[in-house]
Design an enzyme around this catalytic site. Structure first.
Site, PDB file in Angstrom:
ATOM      1  N   GLY A  50       0.794  -1.222   0.000  1.00 10.57           N
ATOM      2  CA  GLY A  50       0.000   0.000   0.000  1.00 10.57           C
ATOM      3  C   GLY A  50       0.825   1.270   0.000  1.00 10.57           C
ATOM      4  N   CYS A  51       2.138   1.119   0.050  1.00 12.12           N
ATOM      5  CA  CYS A  51       3.014   2.289  -0.013  1.00 12.12           C
ATOM      6  C   CYS A  51       3.572   2.417  -1.415  1.00 12.12           C
ATOM      7  CB  CYS A  51       4.184   2.144   0.964  1.00 12.12           C
ATOM      8  SG  CYS A  51       3.720   2.351   2.677  1.00 12.12           S
ATOM      9  N   GLN A  52       3.563   3.643  -1.905  1.00 10.04           N
ATOM     10  CA  GLN A  52       4.113   3.900  -3.228  1.00 10.04           C
ATOM     11  C   GLN A  52       5.634   3.711  -3.202  1.00 10.04           C
ATOM     12  OE1 GLN A  52       3.425   7.880  -4.627  1.00 10.04           O
ATOM     13  NE2 GLN A  52       3.593   7.266  -6.770  1.00 10.04           N
ATOM     14  N   SER A  53       6.269   4.188  -2.151  1.00 12.86           N
ATOM     15  CA  SER A  53       7.708   3.969  -2.000  1.00 12.86           C
ATOM     16  C   SER A  53       7.888   2.645  -1.261  1.00 12.86           C
ATOM     17  CB  SER A  53       8.371   5.071  -1.191  1.00 12.86           C
ATOM     18  OG  SER A  53       7.496   6.044  -0.778  1.00 12.86           O
TER      19      SER A  53
END
Length: 139
Positions: A50-53
């Site tokens: 769920g984290c872009q990074s």
């Protein structure tokens, strides 16, 4: 220090800045001050969905408390996860599960993050609580 005392301390630090560019700089500084995560913990299982990074969150259960370590490959996100760890580190699973993480709202983080970073922050909180839930079964 309790979770709420730590949150109040962070709110106090951020209240000294009116400009969001200064707050972002504080986040970056906090991220840079954080101990780098040992390479052995940079695994697929520690990667937060769920984290872009890329964000890794490692948790160890020591003497009834959860010790968190984390790292991100993005500067601001590294600062955000550093704040989260500062609030939740070395607390009991029950304290983490029952905590109201009001500092996120209070320092204005929610409305100043892009939707993808905001989702990432929620994913980090969720993962920390999942660790707390798992470790609470051992308590």
């Amino acid at each position: 220090m309790t979770i709420n005392e730590r949150q109040d301390e962070i709110i106090e630090e951020f209240s000294g800045f009116d400009d969001w560019m200064d707050k972002y700089q504080l986040l970056i500084d906090l991220g840079n001050e954080q101990e780098p995560l040992d390479e052995k913990y940079k695994t697929e299982s520690n990667l937060i969905d769920g984290c872009q990074s890329r964000v890794w969150l490692q948790a160890d259960y020591v003497d009834g408390k959860i010790h968190f370590q984390a790292e991100s490959d993005a500067l601001i996100v590294k600062g955000i996860v550093a704040l989260l760890i500062r609030v939740l580190n070395d607390q009991t699973p029950q304290d983490i599960l029952s905590a109201d993480l009001y500092f996120i709202e209070e320092i204005g983080l929610k409305e100043h993050l892009s939707p993808t970073r905001s989702n990432g922050l929620l994913a980090m909180v969720k993962q920390a609580r999942m660790y707390a839930l798992a470790f609470s079964q051992k308590a």
